[in-house]
Motif scaffolding. Structure first.
Motif, short mmCIF file in Angstrom:
data_model
loop_
_atom_site.label_atom_id
_atom_site.label_comp_id
_atom_site.label_asym_id
_atom_site.label_seq_id
_atom_site.Cartn_x
_atom_site.Cartn_y
_atom_site.Cartn_z
N TYR A 24 4.86 2.06 7.57
CA TYR A 24 3.71 1.47 6.87
C TYR A 24 3.58 2.00 5.44
O TYR A 24 2.47 2.02 4.90
CB TYR A 24 2.43 1.77 7.67
CG TYR A 24 2.57 1.45 9.14
CD1 TYR A 24 2.55 0.14 9.61
CD2 TYR A 24 2.74 2.48 10.07
CE1 TYR A 24 2.69 -0.15 10.96
CE2 TYR A 24 2.88 2.21 11.43
CZ TYR A 24 2.86 0.89 11.86
OH TYR A 24 3.01 0.61 13.19
N TRP A 25 4.70 2.39 4.84
CA TRP A 25 4.61 3.07 3.55
C TRP A 25 4.02 2.16 2.47
O TRP A 25 3.31 2.63 1.57
CB TRP A 25 5.99 3.59 3.12
CG TRP A 25 7.00 2.53 2.78
CD1 TRP A 25 7.89 1.91 3.60
CD2 TRP A 25 7.22 1.96 1.47
NE1 TRP A 25 8.64 1.00 2.93
CE2 TRP A 25 8.25 1.01 1.61
CE3 TRP A 25 6.65 2.17 0.21
CZ2 TRP A 25 8.73 0.25 0.54
CZ3 TRP A 25 7.13 1.41 -0.86
CH2 TRP A 25 8.16 0.49 -0.70
N LYS A 26 4.27 0.85 2.54
CA LYS A 26 3.70 -0.07 1.54
C LYS A 26 2.18 -0.11 1.68
O LYS A 26 1.45 -0.09 0.68
CB LYS A 26 4.29 -1.47 1.71
CG LYS A 26 5.78 -1.55 1.34
CD LYS A 26 6.30 -2.97 1.52
CE LYS A 26 7.78 -3.05 1.15
NZ LYS A 26 8.32 -4.41 1.36
N PHE A 30 -0.50 1.19 -1.18
CA PHE A 30 -1.56 0.35 -1.73
C PHE A 30 -2.93 0.92 -1.39
O PHE A 30 -3.86 0.85 -2.21
CB PHE A 30 -1.43 -1.08 -1.19
CG PHE A 30 -2.21 -2.09 -1.98
CD1 PHE A 30 -1.81 -2.49 -3.24
CD2 PHE A 30 -3.39 -2.61 -1.46
CE1 PHE A 30 -2.56 -3.40 -3.97
CE2 PHE A 30 -4.15 -3.52 -2.18
CZ PHE A 30 -3.73 -3.93 -3.44
N ASP A 31 -3.06 1.49 -0.20
CA ASP A 31 -4.31 2.11 0.21
C ASP A 31 -4.67 3.27 -0.72
O ASP A 31 -5.83 3.43 -1.11
CB ASP A 31 -4.20 2.60 1.66
CG ASP A 31 -5.51 3.13 2.20
OD1 ASP A 31 -6.39 2.31 2.51
OD2 ASP A 31 -5.66 4.36 2.30
N TYR A 93 -10.86 -1.97 5.87
CA TYR A 93 -10.28 -2.92 6.83
C TYR A 93 -8.79 -2.63 7.10
O TYR A 93 -8.41 -2.17 8.17
CB TYR A 93 -10.47 -4.35 6.31
CG TYR A 93 -9.80 -5.40 7.16
CD1 TYR A 93 -9.86 -5.35 8.56
CD2 TYR A 93 -9.09 -6.45 6.58
CE1 TYR A 93 -9.25 -6.32 9.34
CE2 TYR A 93 -8.48 -7.43 7.35
CZ TYR A 93 -8.55 -7.35 8.73
OH TYR A 93 -7.94 -8.30 9.50
N ILE A 94 -7.97 -2.85 6.10
CA ILE A 94 -6.52 -2.69 6.28
C ILE A 94 -6.16 -1.24 6.57
O ILE A 94 -5.30 -0.95 7.39
CB ILE A 94 -5.76 -3.19 5.03
CG1 ILE A 94 -6.14 -4.65 4.72
CG2 ILE A 94 -4.25 -3.06 5.25
CD1 ILE A 94 -5.79 -5.62 5.83
N GLY A 95 -6.86 -0.31 5.89
CA GLY A 95 -6.58 1.10 6.11
C GLY A 95 -6.85 1.52 7.54
O GLY A 95 -6.06 2.23 8.16
N HIS A 96 -7.97 1.04 8.10
CA HIS A 96 -8.29 1.39 9.48
C HIS A 96 -7.31 0.73 10.46
O HIS A 96 -6.95 1.32 11.49
CB HIS A 96 -9.72 0.97 9.83
CG HIS A 96 -10.74 2.00 9.45
ND1 HIS A 96 -11.52 1.90 8.32
CD2 HIS A 96 -11.09 3.16 10.05
CE1 HIS A 96 -12.32 2.95 8.24
NE2 HIS A 96 -12.08 3.74 9.28
N VAL A 97 -6.90 -0.50 10.15
CA VAL A 97 -5.91 -1.17 11.01
C VAL A 97 -4.61 -0.38 11.00
O VAL A 97 -3.96 -0.22 12.05
CB VAL A 97 -5.68 -2.62 10.54
CG1 VAL A 97 -4.48 -3.23 11.27
CG2 VAL A 97 -6.93 -3.46 10.78
#
Length: 596
Positions: A24-26, A30-31, A93-97
């Motif tokens: 999940y490095w991308k 971005f996070d 959102y995306i960070g928690h996912v």
């Protein structure tokens, strides 16, 4: 077992955990960019205030503050706030996912590793403890792996940028202000170990509570039959009180740590307010810079406060990771050799060549230099006193344990040179303690051969003598059997387990006291099913009721000294030795005096 575990170093745990981010490095990158953007608005606001204050305190006074300048500053800050809101949405959102995906990956790896561990691991570890680690401990990791990079990056940016901007305004005041930070770091380091130990004890006690609840609920029929509900509640209450004590300790440490940081917060504000005011009086500091300092103190302390609040979450996450790796580090004692081959075209010859075995936690041998040969299709019965090693000997054939001396051969191949899956697919086991999974009757039969059709399962049930009673159930083959098959009788469960083995159709069969817990009628029905199942297979039968093994091709009488006698029932009776004495004692009493 757990009490001997040493606390792992934080750096070691982080290095081992980092590879989970690789997929999940991308998203992580971005996070972190979004985290950096959320810091910009807070860092720019004091500079805007400084600029406006500087104009207001200039020689021109308030008239120097032009409308277009204010609108530009307001527009700039509005844009930064919009960016901040968008970045924060992505993080939330995306960070928690992403954190949940990491948790899922870890849980998958943990469950896979648990499937590879040998019987000896589970004999020393409570299932409740394992459940605690695979569920609640990994929940803590989700928040940790998402927030940890963000919080440290945000705090790092705010501290570094604030220092650079402030040092250019006033060196002395900046150094005094930032001089408080080393003391805050020292206290954080000092409490780090206390937090870890407190959370580890707390999580371990959660596992103990889970284990106690599982034990009590699975044994609820025994509890009620002895009217021991009060005793179970007292046991649960004691564990619950221990958990409260550990949790109270962790909160006490958090309170001490939080209070010390509030003292340092106050000290930093006092330094800026008092020293800054004195510098203004002595013309060493501009009023606009003083206003900026006060705002940057707020920014700085807000960043530190978030880190302080995150310390608890950080330590919970590190504890979860540590407990995760404690299981992942448990060795896979039974592994395939690098050149392991599949077992194919099985005839069923089994050779015990000087076999010896002892458990890891014991120096005394259960088996010692045992050598015997079982021909393909031969039926072997094992009898003897409890503790002689009958079940252990049978568990060595499918490599549930490895021999400590000698070797076991199947069709001339050492079982340690074979792939475990192919070896175990060739062996069917029917045990005294039948385990049925929660689900339907059909699900439990199909477990013997995943992918088989319903028709094949029905045929297997017919061969096992189970079809008639299954068809009479409320929903037939789709009837829910309940937790561990509690809605079925012992004989019904046993025949379903036999149907499961019929469907598997293994060339080697192990019957471990398969009828010892049944009533006479159920035993008769199950015995008929077992005799049908045994035809054409190499069979090992561990006998409790000696009358059930009279037709075995050969009987091994196993004692602590090894195999004392071998032969058919008729041969052993004619010799008048140990077996003959045991058999007469068994048949002369309604119930045997001891288990064989």
């Amino acid at each position: 077992m757990e009490s001997t575990q040493k606390t792992m170093k934080t750096g070691t745990l982080i290095r081992r955990f980092l590879p989970y981010y690789r997929r999940y490095w991308k998203t992580v990158l971005f996070d972190l960019c979004c985290a950096a953007l959320t810091s910009v608005a807070e860092l720019v606001l004091p500079m805007i205030v400084r600029a406006i204050t500087g104009l207001a305190t200039s020689e021109q006074g308030i008239s120097a503050i032009r409308t277009d300048f204010v609108l530009k500053m307001g527009g700039l800050y509005l844009i930064l706030r919009v960016i901040d809101a968008a970045a924060n949405y992505y993080m939330q959102y995306i960070g928690h996912v992403m954190g949940s995906k990491l948790e899922t990956d870890m849980r998958t790896d943990l469950f896979h590793h648990l499937q590879q561990l040998s019987f000896s691991y589970f004999s020393h570890t409570k299932v409740g403890q394992i459940m605690s680690r695979i569920t609640s401990d990994l929940f803590e990791v989700t928040e940790f792996c998402h927030h940890c990079p963000e919080e440290f990056l945000i705090a790092g940016i705010k501290i570094i940028v604030s220092f650079i901007l402030l040092i250019r305004m006033n060196v002395l005041l900046t150094l005094l202000m930032f001089g408080v930070l080393p003391f805050m770091v020292f206290f954080a380091w000092r409490y780090n170990h206390k937090f870890r130990q407190a959370f580890k004890l707390r999580n371990r006690q959660v596992g103990e509570i889970n284990a106690q609840v599982e034990d009590s609920l699975l044994g609820v029929r025994v509890v009620k039959s002895f009217a021991n509900e009060d005793m179970e509640e007292e046991k649960f209450g004691e564990g619950n009180r221990k958990f409260l004590g550990y949790k109270a300790t962790s909160y006490r440490y958090m309170a001490e740590f939080g209070t010390s940081n509030r003292v340092f917060d106050a000290l930093m504000y006092i330094l800026v307010v008092v020293v800054g005011a004195l510098m203004i009086r002595n013309d060493q500091l501009e009023v606009a810079d003083y206003a900026a300092y006060l705002l940057y103190v707020s920014v700085l302390l807000n960043a530190i406060r978030r880190i302080v609040e995150f310390i608890e979450q950080f330590q919970r996450g590190m504890t979860g990771i540590e407990r995760f790796y404690e299981i992942m580090d448990a060795p896979e004692e039974i592994t395939d050799a690098p050149d392991a081959k599949p077992l194919t075209d099985v005839r069923g010859e089994v050779v015990f060549d000087g076999v010896g075995f002892h458990y890891q936690d014991s120096d005394s041998d259960v088996l010692h230099r045992l050598s015997m040969t079982v021909k393909p299709g031969q039926s072997v019965a094992l009898v003897g006193p409890s503790g002689a090693g009958k079940t252990t000997l049978c568990n060595l054939i499918p490599r549930f344990y490895d021999v400590t001396e000698g070797r076991i051969l199947i069709d001339g191949q050492d079982v340690r040179s074979l792939q475990q899956k192919s070896l175990r697919r060739a062996i069917g086991m029917v045990q005294q303690d039948v385990y049925l999974f929660s689900g339907s009757v059909l699900d439990n039969i199909l477990y013997g051969k995943p992918g088989a059709t319903r028709e094949e399962a029905v045929e297997a049930a017919k061969l096992a003598g189970a079809h008639d009673f299954i068809a009479a159930l409320p929903d037939g083959y789709d009837t829910y059997v309940g937790e561990r098959g509690v809605r079925l009788s012992g004989g019904q469960k046993q025949r379903i387990s036999i149907a499961r083995v019929f469907l598997k159709n293994p060339p080697i069969l192990i019957l471990d006291e398969a009828t010892s817990a049944l009533d006479n009628e159920s035993e008769r029905l199950v015995q008929q099913s077992l005799e049908s199942l045994a035809k054409g297979r190499t069979v090992f039968t561990i006998a409790h009721r000696l009358t059930t093994i009279r037709n075995a091709d050969v009987i091994w009488v196993l004692t602590e000294q090894g195999i004392e006698e071998t032969g058919s029932h008729e041969e052993l009776m004619r010799r008048g030795g140990l077996y003959a004495g045991l058999y007469r004692m068994y048949t002369e009493q309604p119930e045997p005096a001891q288990t064989f």
